[in-house]
Design an enzyme around this catalytic site. Structure first.
Site, PDB file in Angstrom:
ATOM      1  N   TYR A   1      68.277  22.829   3.225  1.00 47.82           N
ATOM      2  CA  TYR A   1      67.481  22.747   4.445  1.00 47.82           C
ATOM      3  C   TYR A   1      67.558  21.349   5.047  1.00 47.82           C
ATOM      4  CZ  TYR A   1      63.361  22.973   7.502  1.00 47.82           C
ATOM      5  OH  TYR A   1      62.509  22.917   8.586  1.00 47.82           O
ATOM      6  N   ALA A   2      67.337  20.328   4.214  1.00 50.81           N
ATOM      7  CA  ALA A   2      67.392  18.948   4.701  1.00 50.81           C
ATOM      8  C   ALA A   2      68.776  18.619   5.247  1.00 50.81           C
ATOM      9  CB  ALA A   2      67.014  17.978   3.583  1.00 50.81           C
TER      10      ALA A   2
END
Length: 244
Positions: free
Chosen positions: A152-153
Site C-alpha cells: 500500500y505504501a
C-alpha cells in the site's frame, strides 16, 4: 457553484472519502459518475446526491480488470462526451509481512491502486477540455508508514511520483494533475485496519478527520480556484506528519 455543467468521474465513490467527494461535487453542481463494485452502495451514493438536488449515476467497475475500466470510460463518453474532473480514490490494502504475502495479492493491489490511475488518465485525457483536473488520492503512508502495509505504501509513493511526472507532460491550462494525501480519516478502511485494531498503528483521535473534510480539499484541488496548483501533493492530515 464550482462544478456546474462539469462531468465528474469518481472511483471508490461507494463509501468513505470517495462517497463524500461525490456528494460534495454534486452539491456544487457537478454531474457525478460514481464508480464502484457494490451496486447497493453505489445506489446509496446516488440517492444522497439526488436527494440534495444534484445529478448522479452509478456505473459498476472492478478496477482490477483493465477491460472493465475501458468499458466504463466508453459508456461515460457515449453519454456525456467529455470528462471534466477525474478523481481516483479507490484503493485496497494488505496486512501481511512481505515475506508472507502472495505476489498475486501484490499484483492485485497495484492494479487497483496504481495501474487504474494510469489507465484512467490515459483514456480520459483526450476527452478532458481546457480547465479540467485530475486528483489522485494518495496517503500519508507515502511519507511515513508502518509495518505490514508495504504494498500500500509503495503504491501511494508511486502514485505521487506519477502525479509529478505527468504534470511535466500536461499543460496546466488544459488539464492539471495533483494528489491529496489523507491522514487518518473516519472511514471503514481505517477502523478495519488490523494494525489499528491491535495498536501497531497508533491513532490519535484528535487527528482523525472526516470524509467531508477530505472532500472539501479534493473539491478545491479539482476546481478552478486551484488553477495554479499543478504536480504536487496536498497533505490533509490534521497535522499528523508535523508531529513526527
Amino acid at each position: 457553484m464550482r462544478f456546474t455543467d462539469k462531468v465528474c468521474l469518481v472511483t471508490g465513490g461507494t463509501s468513505g472519502i470517495g462517497r463524500a467527494c461525490c456528494v460534495r461535487l454534486g452539491a456544487e453542481g457537478g454531474t457525478v459518475v460514481v464508480l464502484g463494485c457494490d451496486k447497493a452502495d453505489g445506489a446509496e451514493t446516488v440517492r444522497l446526491i439526488t436527494k440534495a438536488g444534484g445529478k448522479a449515476i452509478f456505473m459498476a467497475c472492478d478496477l482490477s480488470k483493465p477491460r472493465a475500466i475501458s468499458g466504463v470510460v466508453k459508456k461515460v463518453l457515449a453519454k456525456y462526451h467529455r470528462i471534466d474532473v477525474l478523481v481516483c480514490d479507490a484503493a485496497m490494502m494488505t496486512f501481511d509481512h512481505l515475506v508472507d504475502l502472495p505476489l498475486t495479492q501484490w499484483d492485485l493491489l497495484m492494479l487497483v491502486n496504481l495501474r487504474s490511475l494510469a489507465q484512467l488518465t490515459q483514456l480520459c485525457l483526450p476527452h478532458m477540455p481546457a480547465g479540467s483536473a485530475i486528483v489522485a488520492i494518495s496517503s500519508v503512508h507515502a511519507h511515513q508508514t508502518t509495518a505490514n502495509v508495504v504494498p500500500y505504501a509503495t503504491s501511494k509513493g508511486a502514485l505521487e511520483a506519477f502525479v509529478r511526472g505527468m504534470s511535466l507532460e500536461l499543460d496546466r491550462k488544459q488539464t492539471r494533475i495533483n494528489a491529496v494525501a489523507p491522514g487518518a480519516v473516519d472511514t471503514p478502511m481505517l477502523w478495519s485496519n488490523p494494525n489499528v485494531k491491535n495498536g501497531t498503528e497508533k491513532i490519535d483521535k484528535a487527528t482523525v478527520g472526516t470524509p467531508e473534510e477530505l472532500a472539501a480539499a479534493i473539491a478545491f484541488m479539482a476546481s478552478s480556484e486551484a488553477s495554479f496548483v499543478h504536480g504536487t501533493t496536498l497533505v490533509v492530515d490534521g497535522g499528523r506528519l508535523a508531529q513526527l
